[in-house]
Design a protein around this motif. Structure first.
Motif, PDB file in Angstrom:
ATOM      1  N   HIS B  10       0.658  -1.057   0.070  1.00 39.61           N
ATOM      2  CA  HIS B  10      -0.061   0.207   0.040  1.00 39.61           C
ATOM      3  C   HIS B  10       0.918   1.216   0.001  1.00 39.61           C
ATOM      4  N   LEU B  88      -7.729  -0.128  -5.301  1.00 37.25           N
ATOM      5  CA  LEU B  88      -6.895  -1.405  -5.086  1.00 37.25           C
ATOM      6  C   LEU B  88      -6.441  -1.779  -6.583  1.00 37.25           C
ATOM      7  N   GLY B 109      -2.949  -7.383  -4.700  1.00 35.79           N
ATOM      8  CA  GLY B 109      -3.267  -5.927  -4.878  1.00 35.79           C
ATOM      9  C   GLY B 109      -2.273  -4.889  -4.328  1.00 35.79           C
ATOM     10  N   ARG B 111      -2.908  -1.222  -2.585  1.00 38.05           N
ATOM     11  CA  ARG B 111      -3.578  -0.255  -2.264  1.00 38.05           C
ATOM     12  C   ARG B 111      -3.259   0.934  -2.228  1.00 38.05           C
TER      13      ARG B 111
END
Lengths: 108, 115
Positions: B10, B88, B109, B111
């Motif tokens: 992220h 995402l 993924g 973020r």
């Protein structure tokens, strides 16, 4: 226009009850349809593909070209089935077009 | 095989900045697809790379660009970030044409939050 529609954002059923997750599509050609599942804190994974006609984890899905539907079914829900389910269509260029997803909650 | 990996997990960026996301495909796969998934929505196809070229592109502006390296890993670049780019970002890998192309394997993924 190519589109996949999952009309239910949330579906809640009791353990042991039948489950049906709805998926309708709009596509001018011959569609390749898939169901993907995402369990809590896990990545998206392929559940089944219409052409394989396999039953995965007790789930089946039948392509109905007349109704342009590809509903996912399971006769007896289990608690471990709780997850996010996505219906997707692959076009002739191998591009996946996704529905918005249905959150399935299995109540004990 | 670790499967598809993505980095970073992220990140937070400011409007107007640029960001690069990275993806390593599953061993043996040569095709990488990128998707954007906004909160509460299904993934949306951004583009797909095969043999180091963009093979297909979804309905995304030119601010979104990518690259595939000889080892099949890929980058997604987004310029001039907007608040609406917060999402995402998923990477999926597959192998060539059918039947391999029908099975896409997804990474966890990245973020992205734009403030």
């Amino acid at each position: 226009a190519q589109r996949v529609t999952q009309p239910e954002k949330l579906l809640s059923v009791f353990k042991g009850a039948p489950v049906e997750l709805k998926c309708n599509y709009s596509y001018s050609g011959s569609p390749e349809l898939f169901w993907y599942v995402q369990y809590s804190r896990q990545r998206l994974q392929l559940l089944l593909r219409h052409i394989s006609r396999e039953s995965i984890k007790g789930f089946t899905a039948d392509l109905n070209k007349g109704e342009t539907s590809f509903h996912l079914k399971k006769p007896f829900a289990q608690e471990e089935d709780s997850a996010m389910y996505y219906c997707a269509l692959m076009d002739s260029n191998y591009q996946l077009i996704w529905g918005a997803g249905t959150k399935l909650i299995i109540k004990p | 095989d670790a499967g598809v990996t993505q980095s970073p997990t992220h990140l937070i960026k400011t409007r107007g900045q640029q960001v690069t996301l990275r993806c390593s495909p599953k061993s043996g796969h040569d095709t990488v697809s990128w998707y954007q998934q906004a909160l509460g929505q299904g993934p949306q196809f951004i583009f797909q790379y095969y043999e180091e070229e963009e093979r297909q592109r979804g309905n995304f502006p030119d601010r979104f660009s990518g690259h595939q390296f000889p080892n099949y890993s890929s980058e997604l670049n987004v310029n001039a970030l907007l608040l609406g780019d917060s999402a995402l970002y998923l990477c999926a890998s597959s192998f060539g044409g059918p039947p391999g192309a029908y099975e896409q394997y997804f990474g966890p993924g990245t973020r992205l939050t734009v403030t």
